[in-house]
Scaffold this active site. Structure first.
Site, PDB file in Angstrom:
ATOM      1  N   PRO A 103       0.810  -1.213   0.000  1.00  0.00           N
ATOM      2  CG  PRO A 103      -0.159  -1.143   2.118  1.00  0.00           C
ATOM      3  CD  PRO A 103       0.649  -2.006   1.223  1.00  0.00           C
ATOM      4  CD  GLU A 130       1.269  -8.091  11.391  1.00  0.00           C
ATOM      5  OE1 GLU A 130       2.278  -8.797  11.228  1.00  0.00           O
ATOM      6  OE2 GLU A 130       0.170  -8.543  11.777  1.00  0.00           O
ATOM      7  NE  ARG A 168      -8.873  -6.430 -20.042  1.00  0.00           N
ATOM      8  CZ  ARG A 168      -9.262  -5.419 -20.791  1.00  0.00           C
ATOM      9  NH1 ARG A 168      -8.541  -4.335 -20.844  1.00  0.00           N
ATOM     10  NH2 ARG A 168     -10.365  -5.501 -21.505  1.00  0.00           N
ATOM     11  CG  ASP A 183     -10.640  -1.470 -22.685  1.00  0.00           C
ATOM     12  OD1 ASP A 183     -11.665  -1.718 -23.340  1.00  0.00           O
ATOM     13  OD2 ASP A 183      -9.845  -2.331 -22.295  1.00  0.00           O
TER      14      ASP A 183
HETATM   15  N1  ADE Z   1      -0.843  -5.018  -0.055  1.00  0.00           N
HETATM   16  C1  ADE Z   1      -1.679  -4.593   0.906  1.00  0.00           C
HETATM   17  N2  ADE Z   1      -2.418  -3.560   0.464  1.00  0.00           N
HETATM   18  C2  ADE Z   1      -2.039  -3.325  -0.831  1.00  0.00           C
HETATM   19  C3  ADE Z   1      -2.425  -2.396  -1.825  1.00  0.00           C
HETATM   20  N3  ADE Z   1      -3.369  -1.478  -1.615  1.00  0.00           N
HETATM   21  N4  ADE Z   1      -1.814  -2.450  -3.017  1.00  0.00           N
HETATM   22  C4  ADE Z   1      -0.845  -3.353  -3.250  1.00  0.00           C
HETATM   23  N5  ADE Z   1      -0.434  -4.263  -2.357  1.00  0.00           N
HETATM   24  C5  ADE Z   1      -1.029  -4.254  -1.149  1.00  0.00           C
END
Ligand code: ADE
Length: 267
Positions: A103, A130, A168, A183
């Site tokens: 993330p 984590e 794709r 697209d």
């Molecule tokens: N791992 C945990 N959350 C994630 C996300 N939003 N994008 C990519 N990998 C992740």
């Protein structure tokens, strides 16, 4: 986790036709201890577990120094890999981005997907637990990608999203000629959203397709589709209009539909 998405539809067909090949590797198979431990408590304390560096380095260095498509034979799991010196870096191919899904990464968009699709090979690392030992960031990965500002339990679903979006775009992966080019978010539409589409029946619950679509007039259909793409983008994602090379008549059309020139910058 991967078998469903990878054995259906476009990804499945692309593998069958040798347009792409996908190899899955279990980081646990690259541990050297009896219990196949991949995580440990973080230095400095605090809750949770942190993924250890060695199994990840060993997995990536083993896989990327072998031909594309190679995977560990089940009998080799855990134990029968060639000697590997955890303190000595291994030279890895420069044409293969080593991407950690997290993330904290760059947020994925269609431009990044198109760029990824140009590489002969991608290595996607799925984090769990984590967090991951920082030396994976500082010494192994070449890129870190997020699929959006929310937290998943692990990188697996994010990796599947990337595989799907990239596959794709590979030549021949989609059945129809123009394929992904038309697209939403794609170069064929200049980054605009795609407008509405209709198919048979002509009348459904009191609603008919716009007459122009049944007219057989290609130029008029093209013009209508372009205007609808502008309109839909204005209504749903006005931020995207800033990146689009609007013509004079595009601007006039958008203004007629409530787009205010002075609002351009703020969307
Ligand atoms: N791992 C945990 N959350 C994630 C996300 N939003 N994008 C990519 N990998 C992740």
């Amino acid at each position: 986790m991967f078998s469903g998405p990878f054995s259906e539809s476009i990804i499945h067909r692309a593998q069958e036709r040798n347009i792409t090949s996908i190899s899955l590797h279990n980081i646990r198979d690259y541990t050297t201890d009896r219990h196949h431990v991949c995580d440990d408590t973080p230095y400095g304390g605090g809750g949770g577990m942190t993924m250890k560096p060695e199994p990840i380095f060993r997995a990536v260095e083993t896989v990327l120094t072998r031909p594309a498509g190679w995977s560990l034979a089940p009998a080799d799991a855990y134990i029968n890999l060639p000697a590997w010196e955890s303190q000595t870096p291994v030279a890895l191919p420069l044409d293969t981005p080593i991407i950690l899904l997290s993330p904290q990464g760059r947020r994925l968009d269609q431009t990044m997907v198109a760029e990824l699709s140009k590489h002969p090979r991608l290595a996607l690392i799925c984090g769990r637990y984590e967090g991951i030992d920082e030396r994976v960031h500082s010494q192994l990965i070449t890129d870190e990608i997020s699929i959006g500002d929310y937290v998943l339990s692990g990188g697996e679903l994010a990796a599947m999203v990337i595989v799907d979006a990239v596959t794709r775009l590979l030549p021949g992966a989609l059945g129809y000629a123009l394929g992904a080019h038309q697209d939403s978010h794609s170069p064929g539409l200049g980054g605009l959203l795609e407008g509405p589409q209709y198919t048979r029946p002509p009348m459904f619950r009191g609603e008919e397709p716009p007459a122009v679509l049944l007219s057989g007039h290609h130029a008029q259909v093209g013009q209508w589709r372009h205007e609808q793409a502008l309109l839909r983008t204005l209504l749903r994602r006005p931020d995207l209009l800033h990146q689009y090379p609007l013509t004079q008549s595009d601007r006039a059309f958008l203004q007629k539909h409530g787009w205010e020139f002075s609002l351009q910058k703020s969307g």
